[in-house]
Design an enzyme around this catalytic site. Structure first.
Site, PDB file in Angstrom:
ATOM      1  N   HIS A 117       0.818  -1.209   0.000  1.00 13.60           N
ATOM      2  CA  HIS A 117       0.000   0.000   0.000  1.00 13.60           C
ATOM      3  C   HIS A 117       0.856   1.265   0.000  1.00 13.60           C
ATOM      4  O   HIS A 117       0.385   2.324  -0.404  1.00 13.60           O
ATOM      5  CB  HIS A 117      -0.950  -0.013   1.189  1.00 13.60           C
ATOM      6  CG  HIS A 117      -2.098  -0.946   1.011  1.00 13.60           C
ATOM      7  ND1 HIS A 117      -3.338  -0.727   1.572  1.00 13.60           N
ATOM      8  CD2 HIS A 117      -2.206  -2.110   0.322  1.00 13.60           C
ATOM      9  CE1 HIS A 117      -4.155  -1.714   1.236  1.00 13.60           C
ATOM     10  NE2 HIS A 117      -3.479  -2.569   0.477  1.00 13.60           N
ATOM     11  N   HIS A 162      -1.829 -12.151  -2.497  1.00 17.04           N
ATOM     12  CA  HIS A 162      -2.845 -12.884  -1.750  1.00 17.04           C
ATOM     13  C   HIS A 162      -2.435 -14.321  -1.457  1.00 17.04           C
ATOM     14  O   HIS A 162      -3.236 -15.093  -0.941  1.00 17.04           O
ATOM     15  CB  HIS A 162      -4.164 -12.852  -2.517  1.00 17.04           C
ATOM     16  CG  HIS A 162      -4.763 -11.484  -2.595  1.00 17.04           C
ATOM     17  ND1 HIS A 162      -5.866 -11.179  -3.372  1.00 17.04           N
ATOM     18  CD2 HIS A 162      -4.409 -10.320  -1.988  1.00 17.04           C
ATOM     19  CE1 HIS A 162      -6.158  -9.891  -3.241  1.00 17.04           C
ATOM     20  NE2 HIS A 162      -5.284  -9.351  -2.407  1.00 17.04           N
TER      21      HIS A 162
END
Length: 728
Positions: A98, A266
C-alpha cells in the site's frame, strides 16, 4: 462582574496562528492561484542537519543486520497486536504494497518514495486500516538504525524480508528513498468529499460509461486499487476485471504483472472482518489525543488477533498463509465459488464442497478450520478470459509464477525510485530493466578550454539563440521529480516518441538535431548529443546575457549519455508528453483547468519554486522561445537579448490589458489606445497574482538587471541538471 471574572472560561490563545479556527485566503477566494505546492518540503520543516546526506548515511548501514532484525520481528508476536499464525509477514507485505501502490504513471506521483504513508490522508484511508500497527511494530527497528534508514526504505524492505521469510526468492532491493516531514500538497487524490463514495455520487471520478479521471488510478477515494467487494461494492467479477485492468495499467503494469501481483499478494496473509465495523473508533487523524496516532481501535473489546476488523472481509486466500507456494491458483481454479457474507457483513467468495485438507487453520484456535476466501478481484483472475489464461499458466508452472511475481514486486516497489543510478545498497540487481529508462555511461572528459571551444562552434553553427535555448529546454522539461523520469540525460528527444511530439515542434527539432549531429561527427573528441544540446542552450544564454551587458558563465558539467531506441519503451515514455508548456507559451488545446494552474503543476514536477518559475518565464519570453515563434508575452523590442523587459513592461502602468479571445489578451497604450503587445493568461498572471507580482516587481527594478540574469541562469541550470543523479 469585573473584567477578571468575565474572562474566565474563555480561550487564552490568540487565534491568529490557529488554522483550524481562522479562515485562510483560499476560503475567501477559492479561485485564487494556490502557490503552496511550490513551497513544500523546505528546510523549515526538515529537522535534519544541513549537511546530512541520506545516500551517505544509507551506504554506511549494515543492511544484513537490519534484515536479521526484520526476520526476527516477523515471528515475535506482540500481545498488543498479535501476529496471525505467529507471523507478521502478511501485515508487513500489505504495508509495503500500500506504500508503493499509490503510484500512478500519468504524473509519477504517489508511491513508496517518500514515506508518506505516515501522514494524512494516507495514514487514515480506509484501505490502510491497521497499517498504523505495522509501522508501530517496526518502530524499534527504525529507532535502532536511526537516520541511516528512512521510513520509506524500511517499509519496502520489511515487505521484501517478509516474502523472503516465507520462502520467496525476491529479485532484489534498493534503498535511496528519503522521508518527507509533512503531507504532500501537490498530489490530487480525487474530488470526492467522503470515503469510498460510490460512482453515482457528486464529484465522482468517473464519467461516460466508466472512464476514470486522469491521473487517478484507484477506483474510490480511500482505496489503493479496486473495491474488493466489487464495483461500488456490488460483486461482479467481470466488471471488477475492467477496473483491475485500468487501475494496474495506470500503475504501469501489464496483464501478466497484474495477475502475478494479485496472486502473489494474496498467497500470504489474510483479510480481517470477524466483528462489527461499527464497533471501531475513528481513523488515526480523527482519534483522541490519548490514542497517540493509532486508529480503528475497537470500542467494545480488544478487537485484535482472530477478532480484528480491517477490510470487513474475513479469511485467508490460501491453505498455508505463512508460506510462499502455488496454493492460490490451486484453490482458485480447482473449486467453484459462491457469494457469502463475512461476519462483518462484507461480500466475499467461498469455495463449494471444499476438501478438509484445503481449509485454513483458524488464527485463534489450531483445532478449528475455515474456508479460504476470494475477493471479487480474485475471482476476476478466473472469470476474465485473458486473466484466466495467465492464471492457468502460472498454476502449471510455479517457478515461472515466482519469477514473474518477484520481478513485478520489484517493479511495484521501485517504480518511483527513478533510474538505476539512484539505487543504493548491496542487493541492487545487475540487470538493466527497460522500465528503469537506462542510459549508457560516458567514457570521455572535457576540460574548460574544450568547453569554450565547443560553445564557439555551437554559436557559429547557424542556429539562433532561440533555437538552441528552446531545444535544450524541450529536452530537459520532461523531468518529473515525482518519479525521477525524463530530463535531458539520454537525449531521448531525438528518439521515438519524443521526436514526434507536437510540443517539440518536430520540423524545427529535426533541423537543430541535424546541425548538432553534423557538428558531433566533425569533432576530434567524443561528445554526446545530450551534452551538445545542453551546452548549446548554455552558449546561447551567455551570448544573450552579454548582449544585455551582463557577463555570465552558465555552469556546464559534461557526462550525459545518449540512449538508444532499444533502451526506450515508447509506450512508457508516452506519458511524459507535454500537453502544455507555459514556459514556451503553448498548450495543445483548451482544457477545463486554467493554463496558470497547469503551469504550477508542471513547475512542481520539475522541482522549481515560485520565484524560479517567475524568472524562467520572463527570460524565456525575451529569448524568443515561444512555440511556433508566436509573440504572446514577448514584451520587448530586443528579442534574443536576456533583459528584464518582460517584467518592466508587465508592471508599467502606461499600459492597459484587455481580453481579445480565448486565452488571449491585448496590451494597449493608455494614451493612444494602440495595441502594443499580446499575451496569454500565463503571462498576465505574473502581474495579477499578488505573490507573483511581488516577484515580477522585484525583477523589474532598475537595480535588478544583473540579478535577473544570474537568477535565470541558476534556475536554468537547475532544470538542465535535474536528472544528473551522478552529481548528487
Amino acid at each position: 462582574m469585573d473584567k477578571t471574572q468575565s474572562s474566565q472560561g474563555k480561550c487564552p490563545v490568540m487565534h491568529g496562528a490557529n488554522s483550524a479556527v481562522a479562515s485562510n485566503n483560499m476560503d475567501w477566494w477559492p479561485k485564487a492561484l494556490n502557490l503552496d505546492i511550490l513551497h513544500q518540503h523546505d528546510k523549515k520543516t526538515d529537522p535534519m542537519d544541513p549537511k546530512f546526506n541520506y545516500r551517505e548515511a544509507f551506504n554506511s548501514l549494515d543492511l544484513a543486520a537490519v534484515k536479521r532484525d526484520l526476520n526476527a520481528l516477523m515471528t515475535d508476536s506482540q500481545d498488543w497486536w498479535p501476529a496471525d499464525w505467529g507471523h507478521y509477514g502478511g501485515l508487513m507485505i500489505r504495508m509495503a504494497w500500500h506504500s508503493a501502490g499509490t503510484y500512478r504513471v500519468a504524473d509519477g506521483r504517489g508511491g513508496a518514495g517518500t514515506g508518506n504513508q505516515r501522514f494524512a490522508p494516507l495514514n487514515s484511508w480506509p484501505d490502510n486500516a491497521n497499517l498504523d500497527k505495522a509501522r508501530r511494530l517496526l518502530w524499534p527497528i527504525k529507532k535502532k538504525y536511526g537516520n541511516k534508514l528512512s521510513w520509506a526504505d524500511l517499509m519496502i524492505l520489511a515487505g521484501n524480508v517478509a516474502y523472503e521469510s516465507m520462502g520467496l526468492k525476491t529479485y532484489g532491493f534498493a534503498g535511496g528513498r528519503e522521508d518527507i516531514w509533512h503531507p504532500e500538497k501537490d498530489i490530487y487524490w480525487g474530488s470526492e468529499k467522503q470515503w469510498l463514495a460510490p460512482t453515482e455520487n457528486p464529484n465522482s471520478r468517473y464519467s461516460g460509461e466508466r472512464d476514470l479521471e486522469n491521473p487517478l488510478a484507484a477506483v474510490m477515494m480511500g482505496l489503493i486499487y479496486v473495491n474488493p467487494e466489487g464495483v461500488d461494492g456490488k460483486p461482479d467479477p467481470l466488471r471488477t476485471a475492467q477496473d483491475v485492468r485500468v487501475t494496474f495499467a495506470r500503475m504501469a503494469m501489464n496483464d501478466e504483472e497484474t495477475v502475478a501481483l494479485t496472486a502473489g499478494g494474496h498467497t500470504v496473509g489474510k483479510c480481517h472482518g470477524n466483528g462489527k465495523a461499527q464497533d471501531l473508533g475513528p481513523e488515526p487523524e480523527g482519534e483522541d489525543l490519548e490514542a497517540q496516532g493509532l486508529g480503528w481501535l475497537n470500542k467494545k473489546g480488544p478487537g485484535i488477533g482472530a477478532n480484528a476488523v480491517t477490510s470487513g472481509l474475513e479469511g485467508a486466500w490460501t491453505t498455508y498463509p505463512t508460506q510462499w507456494d502455488n496454493g492460490y491458483f490451486h484453490l482458485l481454479l480447482n473449486y467453484d465459488w459462491e457469494l457469502k457474507k463475512s461476519p462483518a457483513g462484507a461480500s466475499q467468495w467461498e469455495p463449494i464442497n471444499i476438501k478438509e485438507e484445503d481449509k485454513v487453520v483458524s488464527v485463534g484456535d489450531p483445532n478449528r478450520k475455515f474456508n479460504p476466501i476470494m475477493t471479487d478481484a480474485d475471482m476476476a483472475m478466473k472469470m476474465d478470459p485473458e486473466y484466466r489464461k495467465i492464471s492457468e499458466k502460472f498454476y502449471q508452472d510455479p517457478a515461472y509464477f515466482s519469477e514473474v511475481f518477484a520481478r513485478a514486486w520489484f517493479k511495484l516497489t521501485h517504480r518511483d525510485l527513478g533510474p538505476k543510478s539512484r539505487y543504493l545498497g548491496p542487493e541492487v540487481p545487475n540487470e538493466d530493466l527497460l522500465w528503469q529508462d537506462p542510459i549508457p555511461s560516458v567514457d570521455y572528459r572535457l576540460d574548460a578550454s574544450e568547453i569554450v571551444d565547443l560553445k564557439a562552434k555551437l554559436l557559429a553553427s547557424g542556429l539562433s539563440v532561440s533555437e538552441l535555448v528552446a531545444t535544450a529546454w524541450d529536452s530537459a522539461r520532461t523531468f518529473r521529480g515525482s518519479d525521477f523520469r525524463g530530463g535531458a540525460n539520454g537525449a531521448r528527444i531525438r528518439l521515438a516518441p519524443q521526436k514526434d511530439w507536437q510540443a517539440n515542434e518536430p520540423e524545427r527539432l529535426q533541423k537543430v538535431l541535424k546541425v548538432l549531429t553534423e557538428l558531433q561527427a566533425s569533432l576530434s573528441k567524443k561528445v554526446s548529443i545530450a551534452d551538445l544540446i545542453v551546452l548549446g542552450g548554455a552558449a546561447a544564454i551567455e551570448k544573450a546575457a552579454h548582449e544585455a551587458g551582463v557577463k555570465v558563465t552558465v555552469p556546464f558539467i559534461p557526462g550525459r549519455g545518449d540512449a538508444t531506441q532499444e533502451m526506450t519503451d515508447v509506450e512508457s515514455f508516452a506519458v511524459l508528453e507535454p500537453l502544455h508548456d507555459a514556459y514556451r507559451n503553448w498548450q495543445k488545446k483548451d482544457y477545463v483547468v486554467q493554463p496558470e494552474e497547469m503551469m504550477l503543476d508542471r513547475t512542481q514536477l520539475m522541482g522549481l519554486t515560485a520565484h524560479e518559475m517567475t524568472v524562467l518565464v520572463g527570460g524565456m519570453r525575451v529569448l524568443g522561445t515561444n512555440y511556433g515563434g508566436t509573440r504572446h508575452g514577448v514584451f520587448t523590442d530586443k528579442v534574443g537579448v536576456l533583459t528584464n523587459d518582460f517584467f518592466v513592461n508587465l508592471t508599467d502602468m502606461a499600459y492597459n490589458w484587455k481580453p481579445a479571445g480565448s486565452n488571449l489578451y491585448q496590451i494597449v497604450e493608455r494614451k493612444t489606445g494602440a495595441v502594443k503587445w499580446t499575451a496569454s493568461r500565463v503571462d498576465l498572471v505574473f502581474g495579477s497574482n499578488s505573490i507573483l507580482r511581488a516577484y515580477a516587481e522585484m525583477y523589474a527594478q532598475d537595480d535588478a538587471k544583473e540579478k535577473f540574469v544570474h537568477d535565470f541562469v541558476a534556475a536554468w541550470t537547475k532544470v538542465m541538471n535535474a536528472d544528473r543523479f551522478d552529481l548528487a
